[in-house]
Design a protein around this motif. Sequence first.
Motif, PDB file in Angstrom:
ATOM      1  N   CYS A 104      34.868  41.721  36.647  1.00 29.85           N
ATOM      2  CA  CYS A 104      35.208  42.330  35.199  1.00 29.85           C
ATOM      3  C   CYS A 104      36.696  43.075  35.406  1.00 29.85           C
ATOM      4  CB  CYS A 104      34.380  43.563  34.882  1.00 29.85           C
ATOM      5  SG  CYS A 104      34.938  44.609  33.524  1.00 29.85           S
ATOM      6  N   THR A 105      37.065  43.753  36.546  1.00 29.06           N
ATOM      7  CA  THR A 105      38.367  44.181  36.936  1.00 29.06           C
ATOM      8  C   THR A 105      39.213  43.103  37.210  1.00 29.06           C
ATOM      9  OG1 THR A 105      37.107  46.135  37.896  1.00 29.06           O
ATOM     10  CG2 THR A 105      39.436  45.957  38.196  1.00 29.06           C
ATOM     11  N   ALA A 106      38.678  42.197  37.832  1.00 26.24           N
ATOM     12  CA  ALA A 106      39.586  41.011  38.405  1.00 26.24           C
ATOM     13  C   ALA A 106      40.048  40.122  37.115  1.00 26.24           C
ATOM     14  CB  ALA A 106      39.068  40.116  39.308  1.00 26.24           C
ATOM     15  N   VAL A 107      39.657  40.153  35.920  1.00 29.07           N
ATOM     16  CA  VAL A 107      40.053  39.446  34.842  1.00 29.07           C
ATOM     17  C   VAL A 107      40.795  40.608  33.763  1.00 29.07           C
ATOM     18  CG1 VAL A 107      38.439  37.540  35.273  1.00 29.07           C
ATOM     19  CG2 VAL A 107      37.887  39.384  33.510  1.00 29.07           C
ATOM     20  N   GLY A 108      41.054  41.525  34.247  1.00 31.91           N
ATOM     21  CA  GLY A 108      41.824  42.343  33.368  1.00 31.91           C
ATOM     22  C   GLY A 108      41.053  43.309  32.278  1.00 31.91           C
ATOM     23  N   LEU A 109      39.679  43.329  32.394  1.00 32.56           N
ATOM     24  CA  LEU A 109      38.967  43.908  31.553  1.00 32.56           C
ATOM     25  C   LEU A 109      38.455  45.380  32.213  1.00 32.56           C
ATOM     26  CD1 LEU A 109      36.580  41.070  30.226  1.00 32.56           C
ATOM     27  CD2 LEU A 109      38.447  42.406  28.861  1.00 32.56           C
ATOM     28  N   THR A 110      38.250  46.306  31.456  1.00 35.23           N
ATOM     29  CA  THR A 110      37.999  47.724  31.961  1.00 35.23           C
ATOM     30  C   THR A 110      36.431  48.110  31.804  1.00 35.23           C
ATOM     31  OG1 THR A 110      38.824  48.436  29.939  1.00 35.23           O
ATOM     32  CG2 THR A 110      40.133  48.683  31.990  1.00 35.23           C
ATOM     33  N   SER A 111      35.892  47.790  30.919  1.00 35.16           N
ATOM     34  CA  SER A 111      34.572  48.102  30.482  1.00 35.16           C
ATOM     35  C   SER A 111      33.241  47.096  30.955  1.00 35.16           C
ATOM     36  CB  SER A 111      34.375  48.600  29.283  1.00 35.16           C
ATOM     37  OG  SER A 111      32.867  48.427  28.577  1.00 35.16           O
TER      38      SER A 111
ATOM     39  N   ALA B 132      34.605  31.309  35.999  1.00 32.60           N
ATOM     40  CA  ALA B 132      34.886  30.654  37.207  1.00 32.60           C
ATOM     41  C   ALA B 132      34.691  31.485  38.360  1.00 32.60           C
ATOM     42  CB  ALA B 132      36.410  30.177  37.155  1.00 32.60           C
ATOM     43  N   LEU B 133      35.019  32.631  38.273  1.00 33.98           N
ATOM     44  CA  LEU B 133      34.782  33.652  39.670  1.00 33.98           C
ATOM     45  C   LEU B 133      33.369  33.867  39.993  1.00 33.98           C
ATOM     46  CD1 LEU B 133      37.568  36.339  38.896  1.00 33.98           C
ATOM     47  CD2 LEU B 133      37.583  34.754  40.765  1.00 33.98           C
ATOM     48  N   LEU B 134      32.494  33.895  38.726  1.00 36.15           N
ATOM     49  CA  LEU B 134      30.947  33.910  39.036  1.00 36.15           C
ATOM     50  C   LEU B 134      30.546  32.473  39.783  1.00 36.15           C
ATOM     51  CD1 LEU B 134      30.093  35.503  35.586  1.00 36.15           C
ATOM     52  CD2 LEU B 134      29.525  36.305  37.886  1.00 36.15           C
ATOM     53  N   ARG B 135      31.192  31.481  39.431  1.00 37.70           N
ATOM     54  CA  ARG B 135      30.732  30.107  39.872  1.00 37.70           C
ATOM     55  C   ARG B 135      31.120  30.091  41.433  1.00 37.70           C
ATOM     56  NH1 ARG B 135      32.853  27.936  35.223  1.00 37.70           N
ATOM     57  NH2 ARG B 135      34.488  27.219  36.327  1.00 37.70           N
ATOM     58  N   THR B 136      32.539  30.595  41.645  1.00 43.63           N
ATOM     59  CA  THR B 136      32.893  30.028  42.895  1.00 43.63           C
ATOM     60  C   THR B 136      33.006  31.425  44.035  1.00 43.63           C
ATOM     61  OG1 THR B 136      35.047  30.746  41.929  1.00 43.63           O
ATOM     62  CG2 THR B 136      34.448  28.397  41.826  1.00 43.63           C
ATOM     63  N   THR B 137      32.631  32.664  43.436  1.00 44.49           N
ATOM     64  CA  THR B 137      32.736  33.374  44.394  1.00 44.49           C
ATOM     65  C   THR B 137      31.358  34.295  44.470  1.00 44.49           C
ATOM     66  OG1 THR B 137      33.357  35.285  42.882  1.00 44.49           O
ATOM     67  CG2 THR B 137      34.958  34.042  43.928  1.00 44.49           C
ATOM     68  N   ASP B 138      31.332  35.215  45.385  1.00 46.36           N
ATOM     69  CA  ASP B 138      30.048  36.004  45.593  1.00 46.36           C
ATOM     70  C   ASP B 138      30.310  37.656  44.988  1.00 46.36           C
ATOM     71  OD1 ASP B 138      31.528  36.898  47.506  1.00 46.36           O
ATOM     72  OD2 ASP B 138      29.892  36.669  48.994  1.00 46.36           O
ATOM     73  N   TRP B 139      31.513  37.511  44.425  1.00 47.43           N
ATOM     74  CA  TRP B 139      31.919  39.041  43.959  1.00 47.43           C
ATOM     75  C   TRP B 139      30.863  39.581  42.837  1.00 47.43           C
ATOM     76  CZ3 TRP B 139      37.811  38.646  42.335  1.00 47.43           C
ATOM     77  CH2 TRP B 139      38.683  37.917  43.577  1.00 47.43           C
TER      78      TRP B 139
ATOM     79  N   ALA C 264      23.139  35.530  35.315  1.00 44.37           N
ATOM     80  CA  ALA C 264      22.100  34.288  35.084  1.00 44.37           C
ATOM     81  C   ALA C 264      23.184  33.259  34.876  1.00 44.37           C
ATOM     82  CB  ALA C 264      21.506  34.531  33.756  1.00 44.37           C
ATOM     83  N   TYR C 265      24.329  33.288  34.520  1.00 47.02           N
ATOM     84  CA  TYR C 265      25.235  32.325  34.439  1.00 47.02           C
ATOM     85  C   TYR C 265      25.542  31.762  35.858  1.00 47.02           C
ATOM     86  CZ  TYR C 265      29.611  29.772  33.841  1.00 47.02           C
ATOM     87  OH  TYR C 265      30.648  28.776  33.616  1.00 47.02           O
ATOM     88  N   ARG C 266      25.823  32.536  36.759  1.00 46.19           N
ATOM     89  CA  ARG C 266      26.153  32.128  38.161  1.00 46.19           C
ATOM     90  C   ARG C 266      24.892  31.536  38.713  1.00 46.19           C
ATOM     91  NH1 ARG C 266      27.801  36.938  41.795  1.00 46.19           N
ATOM     92  NH2 ARG C 266      29.790  36.211  41.695  1.00 46.19           N
ATOM     93  N   GLY C 267      23.741  31.862  38.601  1.00 45.27           N
ATOM     94  CA  GLY C 267      22.655  31.249  39.122  1.00 45.27           C
ATOM     95  C   GLY C 267      22.597  29.666  38.559  1.00 45.27           C
ATOM     96  N   LEU C 268      23.144  29.494  37.141  1.00 46.25           N
ATOM     97  CA  LEU C 268      22.916  28.063  36.876  1.00 46.25           C
ATOM     98  C   LEU C 268      24.016  27.199  37.091  1.00 46.25           C
ATOM     99  CD1 LEU C 268      22.020  29.165  32.995  1.00 46.25           C
ATOM    100  CD2 LEU C 268      20.344  28.171  34.437  1.00 46.25           C
TER     101      LEU C 268
END
Lengths: 139, 144
Positions: free
Chosen positions: B80-87, B67-74, B105-109
């Motif tokens: 990765c950090t924002a969803v609680g993952l570290t690596s 969702a963040l890939l689709r809706t932000t330019d982060w 690539a997902y963001r682009g689609l």
Amino acid sequence: MKIANAQVWVHDQDEALEFYTKKLGMEVRADVTLPEMGDFRWLTVGPAGQPDVSIVLMAIPGPPMIDETTGREIRDLMAKGFAGTVFLTTDDCRKSYEELLQRGVEFVEPPEDRPYGIDAGFRDPSGNSFRLTQVKDFA
Amino acid sequence: MSRTHPTRHLLRAKDLADARYADPLSVADLARAARLSPAHFSREFRVAFGESPHRYLLTRRLERAAALLRTTDWSVARICTAVGLTSIGSFTTSFGRMFGVPPLAYRGLHPDPAAHAVVPACVVRFYGRPQHRTFREDTSAGDP
């Protein structure tokens, strides 16, 4: 045509009554036990200021109304949180959240800004899901 | 009858995963919310919800990342950090396995769907969860 009542299954009617009145602050609309119908209890509650809409807090009956397996399935679905959702609106989501939190309502999501307003989520003791939304005025 | 259904405690753990996926939550934290030992909890959770709590939490996080890939330019690192993952490495790998393409690539689609219809956020998160694809984490029998 209007919506009058909508039913949610509850695990225990006394527990539900306590939660919906003391914690959510709803009013009891009807609490009638019918001895001639095996002590069936018609229990409805609703928010103050909205007298024409009620939530029916329905116990899960045993056979012959509902067979053991189906009853168990309903109880399981409820405990898993998949028995349904009630969408509530409020004029001030953060204020309602604080009030309900003080009274011990178990929130699963604190108020968050959404494109459509401010939205929070909680559950009743049975596992039924509630959304509490301050709908944005798009006018 | 008035005794709380045992699964109700598992639901508390599932709700915690939904609400606090962005924190460094572990399966042990979820087990605590359900008041069960981690091993017992994982087993019971799987019986009730059809997948391990580890996998539930991961798909929840990847859904949010998508969702963040689709809706932000982060950046990918920030998401990765924002969803609680570290690596970032394992995030990119998990994401690719789940969605079939790497994060960028997902963001682009995917153009922002919110531009087309206003759907409640709880519904978006519910229906947006990716279908889990078999990968390494499945094969260990004791999947935590």
